[in-house]
Design a protein around this motif. Structure first.
Motif, PDB file in Angstrom:
ATOM      1  N   ARG A  22      36.763  21.529   9.694  1.00 47.24           N
ATOM      2  CA  ARG A  22      36.426  22.433   8.400  1.00 47.24           C
ATOM      3  C   ARG A  22      37.625  23.743   8.221  1.00 47.24           C
ATOM      4  N   ASP A  23      37.638  24.208   9.381  1.00 47.58           N
ATOM      5  CA  ASP A  23      38.839  25.395   9.508  1.00 47.58           C
ATOM      6  C   ASP A  23      40.029  24.759   9.067  1.00 47.58           C
ATOM      7  N   LEU A  24      40.450  23.447   9.558  1.00 42.78           N
ATOM      8  CA  LEU A  24      41.879  22.922   9.299  1.00 42.78           C
ATOM      9  C   LEU A  24      41.817  22.661   7.740  1.00 42.78           C
ATOM     10  N   LYS A  25      40.811  22.294   7.315  1.00 40.80           N
ATOM     11  CA  LYS A  25      40.697  22.040   5.589  1.00 40.80           C
ATOM     12  C   LYS A  25      40.838  23.314   4.913  1.00 40.80           C
ATOM     13  N   SER A  26      40.339  24.365   5.309  1.00 43.51           N
ATOM     14  CA  SER A  26      40.317  25.566   4.712  1.00 43.51           C
ATOM     15  C   SER A  26      41.275  26.699   5.548  1.00 43.51           C
ATOM     16  N   ASN A  27      42.416  26.821   5.135  1.00 40.83           N
ATOM     17  CA  ASN A  27      43.383  27.643   5.970  1.00 40.83           C
ATOM     18  C   ASN A  27      43.918  28.668   4.978  1.00 40.83           C
ATOM     19  N   LEU A  28      43.187  29.294   4.229  1.00 41.40           N
ATOM     20  CA  LEU A  28      43.422  30.099   3.228  1.00 41.40           C
ATOM     21  C   LEU A  28      44.353  31.273   3.350  1.00 41.40           C
ATOM     22  N   GLU A  29      44.146  32.142   4.486  1.00 40.11           N
ATOM     23  CA  GLU A  29      44.916  33.222   4.964  1.00 40.11           C
ATOM     24  C   GLU A  29      46.541  32.704   5.160  1.00 40.11           C
ATOM     25  N   LEU A  30      46.732  31.706   5.761  1.00 38.45           N
ATOM     26  CA  LEU A  30      47.904  31.179   5.877  1.00 38.45           C
ATOM     27  C   LEU A  30      48.642  30.767   4.954  1.00 38.45           C
ATOM     28  N   ASN A  31      47.835  29.988   3.901  1.00 35.81           N
ATOM     29  CA  ASN A  31      48.437  29.328   2.862  1.00 35.81           C
ATOM     30  C   ASN A  31      48.850  30.901   1.997  1.00 35.81           C
ATOM     31  N   LYS A  32      48.029  31.549   1.742  1.00 43.44           N
ATOM     32  CA  LYS A  32      48.592  33.174   1.127  1.00 43.44           C
ATOM     33  C   LYS A  32      49.781  33.453   1.852  1.00 43.44           C
ATOM     34  N   GLU A  33      49.921  33.780   2.945  1.00 42.23           N
ATOM     35  CA  GLU A  33      51.257  34.198   3.515  1.00 42.23           C
ATOM     36  C   GLU A  33      52.257  33.243   3.285  1.00 42.23           C
ATOM     37  N   LEU A  34      52.030  31.992   3.298  1.00 42.39           N
ATOM     38  CA  LEU A  34      53.205  30.954   2.976  1.00 42.39           C
ATOM     39  C   LEU A  34      53.541  31.127   1.578  1.00 42.39           C
ATOM     40  N   SER A  35      52.694  31.148   0.705  1.00 35.20           N
ATOM     41  CA  SER A  35      53.036  31.196  -0.855  1.00 35.20           C
ATOM     42  C   SER A  35      53.717  32.272  -1.204  1.00 35.20           C
ATOM     43  N   LEU A  36      53.164  33.499  -0.775  1.00 37.09           N
ATOM     44  CA  LEU A  36      53.991  34.740  -1.134  1.00 37.09           C
ATOM     45  C   LEU A  36      55.252  34.896  -0.458  1.00 37.09           C
ATOM     46  N   ASN A  37      55.502  34.293   0.858  1.00 41.25           N
ATOM     47  CA  ASN A  37      57.013  34.416   1.316  1.00 41.25           C
ATOM     48  C   ASN A  37      57.687  33.573   0.724  1.00 41.25           C
ATOM     49  N   LEU A  38      57.232  32.308   0.542  1.00 42.37           N
ATOM     50  CA  LEU A  38      58.278  31.115  -0.229  1.00 42.37           C
ATOM     51  C   LEU A  38      58.399  31.701  -1.736  1.00 42.37           C
ATOM     52  N   SER A  39      57.592  32.142  -2.307  1.00 32.04           N
ATOM     53  CA  SER A  39      57.603  32.398  -3.773  1.00 32.04           C
ATOM     54  C   SER A  39      58.805  33.523  -3.821  1.00 32.04           C
ATOM     55  N   GLN A  40      58.826  34.689  -3.052  1.00 28.82           N
ATOM     56  CA  GLN A  40      59.752  35.785  -2.915  1.00 28.82           C
ATOM     57  C   GLN A  40      61.086  35.107  -2.928  1.00 28.82           C
ATOM     58  N   PRO A  61      48.170  30.135  -3.696  1.00 21.03           N
ATOM     59  CA  PRO A  61      47.501  29.545  -2.336  1.00 21.03           C
ATOM     60  C   PRO A  61      46.143  29.159  -2.810  1.00 21.03           C
ATOM     61  N   SER A  62      45.836  28.094  -2.117  1.00 19.26           N
ATOM     62  CA  SER A  62      44.106  27.806  -2.088  1.00 19.26           C
ATOM     63  C   SER A  62      43.771  27.656  -0.585  1.00 19.26           C
ATOM     64  N   ALA A  63      42.544  27.013  -0.381  1.00 11.78           N
ATOM     65  CA  ALA A  63      42.282  26.749   0.826  1.00 11.78           C
ATOM     66  C   ALA A  63      43.023  25.758   1.442  1.00 11.78           C
ATOM     67  N   GLU A  64      43.385  24.794   0.791  1.00 11.59           N
ATOM     68  CA  GLU A  64      44.020  23.310   1.340  1.00 11.59           C
ATOM     69  C   GLU A  64      45.498  23.301   1.213  1.00 11.59           C
ATOM     70  N   LYS A  65      45.914  24.407   0.459  1.00 10.27           N
ATOM     71  CA  LYS A  65      47.437  24.216   0.195  1.00 10.27           C
ATOM     72  C   LYS A  65      48.174  25.682   0.002  1.00 10.27           C
ATOM     73  N   ALA A  66      49.524  25.547   0.517  1.00 11.87           N
ATOM     74  CA  ALA A  66      50.453  26.806  -0.233  1.00 11.87           C
ATOM     75  C   ALA A  66      51.348  26.223  -1.285  1.00 11.87           C
TER      76      ALA A  66
END
Length: 125
Positions: A22-40, A61-66
């Protein structure tokens, strides 16, 4: 004569594996970090005539992906810039895929660290 073998802890391991799944399917915090960093980074790489394209690049970001998005109703040409338009003689100027490709090691390391941390959290190492 048959010997009896008792295995203890199977339920606990199964429960931990289910929680890990369940935790691996929902990795929202990491996906937020990656989405922000990569979008910049993608925004900084985007071609800048007026700056509208670069300003339209955002993390999604979502729970499943950046995810990184570019373009809007006001910037409908984002895909044309990224992929080109051969029939109109417009060359591709990739900024999204280049950003992701240039940062694959970073992305993989972040997910690997996250997964390793979860495995330790549930004592599955």
């Amino acid at each position: 004569m048959a010997e009896e073998i008792t295995i203890q802890g199977v339920k606990e391991v199964t429960d931990s594996l289910n929680k890990l799944g369940r935790d691996l399917k929902s990795n929202l915090e990491l996906n937020k970090e990656l989405s922000l960093n990569l979008s910049q980074k993608a925004s900084a790489m985007a071609p800048k005539l007026t700056g509208a394209l670069a300003s339209s690049v955002v993390g999604n970001p979502s729970a499943e992906k950046a995810q990184i998005l570019a373009g809007s109703a006001a910037v409908p040409y984002a895909g044309v810039i990224e992929y080109g338009w051969p029939k109109k003689n417009i060359q591709a100027q990739p900024y999204l895929t280049t950003t992701v490709n240039n940062n694959l090691g970073y992305i993989v390391a972040k997910y690997e660290n996250s997964i390793t941390g979860m495995i330790k959290q549930y004592n599955l190492n």
